[in-house]
Design an enzyme around this catalytic site. Structure first.
Site, PDB file in Angstrom:
ATOM      1  N   ARG A  26       0.802  -1.232   0.000  1.00 15.90           N
ATOM      2  CA  ARG A  26       0.000   0.000   0.000  1.00 15.90           C
ATOM      3  C   ARG A  26       0.836   1.283   0.000  1.00 15.90           C
ATOM      4  NH1 ARG A  26      -4.017  -1.134   4.776  1.00 15.90           N
ATOM      5  NH2 ARG A  26      -2.542  -2.811   5.197  1.00 15.90           N
ATOM      6  N   GLY A  91       2.397 -15.812   7.182  1.00 17.30           N
ATOM      7  CA  GLY A  91       1.778 -15.406   8.437  1.00 17.30           C
ATOM      8  C   GLY A  91       2.775 -15.092   9.533  1.00 17.30           C
ATOM      9  N   ASP A 116       7.439  -1.958  11.483  1.00 13.99           N
ATOM     10  CA  ASP A 116       6.723  -0.793  10.951  1.00 13.99           C
ATOM     11  C   ASP A 116       5.879  -0.087  12.010  1.00 13.99           C
ATOM     12  OD1 ASP A 116       4.829  -2.736  11.318  1.00 13.99           O
ATOM     13  OD2 ASP A 116       4.015  -2.676   9.284  1.00 13.99           O
ATOM     14  N   ASN A 183      -5.015  -6.254  19.862  1.00 14.13           N
ATOM     15  CA  ASN A 183      -3.665  -6.807  19.914  1.00 14.13           C
ATOM     16  C   ASN A 183      -2.725  -5.889  19.158  1.00 14.13           C
ATOM     17  OD1 ASN A 183      -1.370  -8.413  19.770  1.00 14.13           O
ATOM     18  ND2 ASN A 183      -2.176  -9.661  18.073  1.00 14.13           N
ATOM     19  N   TYR A 379      30.421  34.480  -3.785  1.00 22.07           N
ATOM     20  CA  TYR A 379      30.658  33.043  -3.772  1.00 22.07           C
ATOM     21  C   TYR A 379      32.060  32.788  -3.253  1.00 22.07           C
ATOM     22  CZ  TYR A 379      31.853  28.342  -5.058  1.00 22.07           C
ATOM     23  OH  TYR A 379      32.289  27.044  -4.991  1.00 22.07           O
ATOM     24  N   ASN A 390      37.793  41.009   5.331  1.00 19.44           N
ATOM     25  CA  ASN A 390      36.495  41.460   4.818  1.00 19.44           C
ATOM     26  C   ASN A 390      36.435  41.216   3.318  1.00 19.44           C
ATOM     27  OD1 ASN A 390      33.990  43.301   5.595  1.00 19.44           O
ATOM     28  ND2 ASN A 390      34.684  43.836   3.541  1.00 19.44           N
ATOM     29  N   TYR A 400      37.360  27.130  -9.997  1.00 22.83           N
ATOM     30  CA  TYR A 400      37.262  26.012 -10.942  1.00 22.83           C
ATOM     31  C   TYR A 400      37.716  26.479 -12.312  1.00 22.83           C
ATOM     32  CZ  TYR A 400      34.917  22.103 -13.351  1.00 22.83           C
ATOM     33  OH  TYR A 400      34.626  21.000 -14.100  1.00 22.83           O
ATOM     34  N   SER A 418      34.882  45.404  -3.465  1.00 19.32           N
ATOM     35  CA  SER A 418      33.666  44.857  -4.080  1.00 19.32           C
ATOM     36  C   SER A 418      33.897  44.396  -5.510  1.00 19.32           C
ATOM     37  CB  SER A 418      32.577  45.929  -4.095  1.00 19.32           C
ATOM     38  OG  SER A 418      32.224  46.238  -2.776  1.00 19.32           O
TER      39      SER A 418
HETATM   40  C1  UD1 Z   1      -1.431  -8.663  13.125  1.00 17.87           C
HETATM   41  C2  UD1 Z   1      -2.049  -9.535  14.219  1.00 17.87           C
HETATM   42  C3  UD1 Z   1      -3.255  -8.803  14.796  1.00 17.87           C
HETATM   43  C4  UD1 Z   1      -2.809  -7.448  15.337  1.00 17.87           C
HETATM   44  C5  UD1 Z   1      -2.101  -6.660  14.259  1.00 17.87           C
HETATM   45  C6  UD1 Z   1      -1.513  -5.403  14.853  1.00 17.87           C
HETATM   46  C7  UD1 Z   1      -1.695 -11.856  13.598  1.00 17.87           C
HETATM   47  C8  UD1 Z   1      -2.290 -13.055  13.019  1.00 17.87           C
HETATM   48  N1  UD1 Z   1      -2.457 -10.789  13.651  1.00 17.87           N
HETATM   49  O1  UD1 Z   1      -2.384  -8.527  12.119  1.00 17.87           O
HETATM   50  O2  UD1 Z   1      -3.843  -9.564  15.832  1.00 17.87           O
HETATM   51  O3  UD1 Z   1      -3.943  -6.737  15.811  1.00 17.87           O
HETATM   52  O4  UD1 Z   1      -1.029  -7.425  13.689  1.00 17.87           O
HETATM   53  O5  UD1 Z   1      -0.959  -4.615  13.849  1.00 17.87           O
HETATM   54  O6  UD1 Z   1      -0.558 -11.878  14.017  1.00 17.87           O
HETATM   55  N2  UD1 Z   1       4.817 -10.210   8.799  1.00 17.87           N
HETATM   56  C9  UD1 Z   1       5.886 -10.948   8.389  1.00 17.87           C
HETATM   57  N3  UD1 Z   1       5.657 -12.139   7.750  1.00 17.87           N
HETATM   58  C10 UD1 Z   1       4.420 -12.605   7.527  1.00 17.87           C
HETATM   59  C11 UD1 Z   1       3.326 -11.826   7.956  1.00 17.87           C
HETATM   60  C12 UD1 Z   1       3.557 -10.637   8.602  1.00 17.87           C
HETATM   61  O7  UD1 Z   1       7.043 -10.558   8.576  1.00 17.87           O
HETATM   62  O8  UD1 Z   1       4.310 -13.686   6.948  1.00 17.87           O
HETATM   63  C13 UD1 Z   1       5.060  -8.938   9.485  1.00 17.87           C
HETATM   64  C14 UD1 Z   1       4.590  -7.743   8.673  1.00 17.87           C
HETATM   65  O9  UD1 Z   1       5.645  -7.229   7.893  1.00 17.87           O
HETATM   66  C15 UD1 Z   1       4.165  -6.761   9.733  1.00 17.87           C
HETATM   67  C16 UD1 Z   1       3.708  -7.639  10.880  1.00 17.87           C
HETATM   68  O10 UD1 Z   1       4.296  -8.896  10.668  1.00 17.87           O
HETATM   69  O11 UD1 Z   1       5.221  -5.960  10.183  1.00 17.87           O
HETATM   70  C17 UD1 Z   1       2.202  -7.741  10.965  1.00 17.87           C
HETATM   71  O12 UD1 Z   1       1.728  -8.315   9.812  1.00 17.87           O
HETATM   72  P1  UD1 Z   1       0.312  -7.944   9.200  1.00 17.87           P
HETATM   73  O13 UD1 Z   1       0.068  -8.769   8.023  1.00 17.87           O
HETATM   74  O14 UD1 Z   1       0.229  -6.476   9.060  1.00 17.87           O
HETATM   75  O15 UD1 Z   1      -0.639  -8.433  10.383  1.00 17.87           O
HETATM   76  P2  UD1 Z   1      -2.107  -7.961  10.636  1.00 17.87           P
HETATM   77  O16 UD1 Z   1      -2.984  -8.688   9.718  1.00 17.87           O
HETATM   78  O17 UD1 Z   1      -2.177  -6.519  10.655  1.00 17.87           O
END
Ligand code: UD1
Ligand code: CA
Length: 504
Positions: A26, A91, A116, A183, A379, A390, A400, A418
């Site tokens: 995004r 994930g 981030d 969370n 300059y 001065n 240059y 001047s």
């Molecule tokens: C996640 C949490 C959610 C929480 C939210 C807060 C889970 C399942 N969910 O959701 O409960 O409220 O963060 O912002 O954990 N990342 C990786 N590898 C991956 C996936 C994610 O490095 O495979 C990193 C992303 O770069 C990011 C962070 O983990 O910095 C969170 O990932 P993102 O996909 O934004 O999680 P959310 O769906 O927002």
């Protein structure tokens, strides 16, 4: 700049794992989201600094998307970090599995944070670890109450107030969606509980991902204590996903930085139009006027005034200096010196105490001694200008020759008239003089006057002869013997006379 930091107790933290593999699509950027800046520094640098504050045994950043950029950046800013690659983003649980892959035996907890979330402080992380230990939790999650929890995982608590599980927004029913405690994605885990949980999570959810959050549910149903540490400062849990959020984050970070400096004794006339990087250092009784941007490793000494409309990047400003409507970088400005308005001060400029770089002056790689002045329209490049010299209006240091750059030296208390051109390499000795309008190509010995220009020749009656009847000719004949300068001189003489009388 900050108050006394919270530190964790004697026991070390085993590892901090910073998740930073995600796409950041995004942002619509060819640059990794994590390298985009807040208050002058990458988002990732804040995450790494907060993690470093815990002094963990291991600091691991899990990289994936655009990882060459991220790894290169980490190499520059935090060589103590190790990186693990998550090839495919399956994930947050999978990401932590990748982060844990090569850690060996750990002697403390595992903290998980995001790359981030730039506002999260090391202080908050330390408080989270302390709460985890004080409550003997198996897992502690950082949570917040938010007005609009859409998109976040919801904290489901049991009747003892402990966390029984976390449900993602997309997997939640209406009743769970009504929960406003979210969370943050930041946790402390007892290592064995984390390892066990990660081996049991399954991609059985709406996104078919391995959720780290499921580890909390597993631990809770095993009868382990899963606590929540709630913070009021929502900004510390905010991530940045697009450039609108990036702008909001920058604004808030800047607001906090300005407020901190004002509380520390800095006058900021208009904090909404003043930008200060988190790395800048300011003395007391500094005054910052609107439209000022202080960047990078800039430091400003006590009592100095900066602005309006001034940008300083990596500039060291001495006490009581004044810098007005100026663009400057990699420069040193001495105590009590003045710069601007409308100066362009380039790298390698060193202005001595009480020296002056004035209006419409550009300098580069030039050392200007104590009390020396380059006041107007000049300059000065690749030069040394000694104390008390001065440099007249309109002087150009011609450094240059089209192929190479050469140096110029102007001695102590020398005076350059001047509109002179000093053609480098050239040396004007101490106390030397250069007549206005000179093009100086040879060295000038100390105490010598150099005149290097065409001698003036007046041709009497030239206009009458060559442009008879012109406007100029009419004006000349009307003037006759009248010379306005004579009148001015007479006035001045009269004035001097009466002053003398008054003194007697
Ligand atoms: C996640 C949490 C959610 C929480 C939210 C807060 C889970 C399942 N969910 O959701 O409960 O409220 O963060 O912002 O954990 N990342 C990786 N590898 C991956 C996936 C994610 O490095 O495979 C990193 C992303 O770069 C990011 C962070 O983990 O910095 C969170 O990932 P993102 O996909 O934004 O999680 P959310 O769906 O927002
Ligand atoms: Ca997110």
């Amino acid at each position: 700049m900050s108050d006394t930091p919270t530190s964790v107790d004697q026991r070390t933290v085993g590892a901090v794992i910073v998740l930073a593999a995600g796409g950041g699509t995004r942002m619509k950027s060819s640059r990794s989201k994590l390298l985009h800046e807040v208050a002058g520094h990458s988002m990732l640098s804040y995450a790494v600094n907060a993690a470093t504050a815990l002094e963990p045994e291991h600091l691991v950043v899990v990289v994936g998307h655009l990882r060459e950029q991220v790894m290169g950046h980490l190499h520059d800013i935090a060589p103590h970090c190790r990186t693990e690659v998550q090839e495919e983003q399956k994930g947050t649980g999978h990401a932590v599995q990748c982060g844990m892959a090569n850690l060996g035996e750990l002697h403390g907890e595992v903290v998980v944070t995001y790359g981030d979330v730039p506002m999260l402080s090391g202080d908050t992380l330390a408080q989270l670890v302390n709460a985890h230990r004080a409550n003997s939790d198996a897992i502690t999650v950082l949570t917040a109450q938010v007005p609009d929890p859409t998109g976040y995982g919801r904290i489901v608590r049991d009747d003892r107030g402990l966390v029984s599980r976390i449900v993602e927004h997309r997997d939640a029913d209406d009743a769970t969606r009504a929960i406003t405690e979210i969370n943050s994605g930041i946790y402390v885990f007892d290592t064995d509980v984390l390892i066990d949980g990660l081996s049991r999570i399954k991609a059985e959810n709406d996104q078919a991902e391995l959720y780290l959050t499921d580890v909390l549910g597993i631990a809770s149903s095993d009868g382990r204590r899963v606590g929540a540490y709630e913070i009021d400062d929502l900004w510390q849990t905010e991530g940045v996903n697009d450039r609108v959020q990036l702008s909001r984050m920058n604004k808030e970070m800047n607001r906090r930085i300005c407020e901190q400096w004002m509380r520390a004794g800095v006058t900021i006339l208009d904090p909404e139009h003043t930008w200060i990087h988190s790395s800048v250092d300011l003395g007391t009784d500094v005054t910052i006027l609107p439209g000022t941007s202080l960047e990078g490793a800039t430091s400003v000494g006590d009592g100095a005034t900066i602005g309006p409309d001034t940008t300083l990047v990596d500039v060291e400003v001495g006490a009581d200096a004044t810098i007005m409507r100026t663009q400057a970088s990699l420069a040193v400005i001495g105590e009590g010196a003045t710069v601007g308005p409308f100066a362009y001060v380039r790298p390698g400029t060193v202005l001595g105490a009480k020296g002056k770089i004035g209006t419409f002056v550009e300098t580069k790689n030039t050392k200007i001694g104590e009390g020396a002045k380059v006041p107007h329209l000049a300059y000065a490049g690749d030069a040394i200008i000694d104390a008390g010299a001065n440099i007249g209006a309109g002087t150009i240091f011609a450094n240059y020759d089209g192929d190479n750059k050469w140096h110029t030296h102007v001695g102590r208390n020398a005076f350059v008239g001047s509109n002179s051109v000093l053609v480098a390499p050239v040396d004007i000795g101490d106390g030397g003089y250069v007549a206005a309008g000179s093009t100086v190509t040879q060295d000038v010995a100390p105490g010598t006057l150099a005149v290097a220009r065409g001698r003036q020749k007046n041709s009497d009656g030239w206009v009458a002869k060559r442009k008879p009847g012109s406007k100029a000719d009419r004006a000349a004949s009307e003037a006759g013997d009248y010379h306005p300068n004579d009148e001015v001189a007479a006035d001045q003489a009269k004035q001097a006379g009466s002053n003398q009388e008054a003194q007697q």
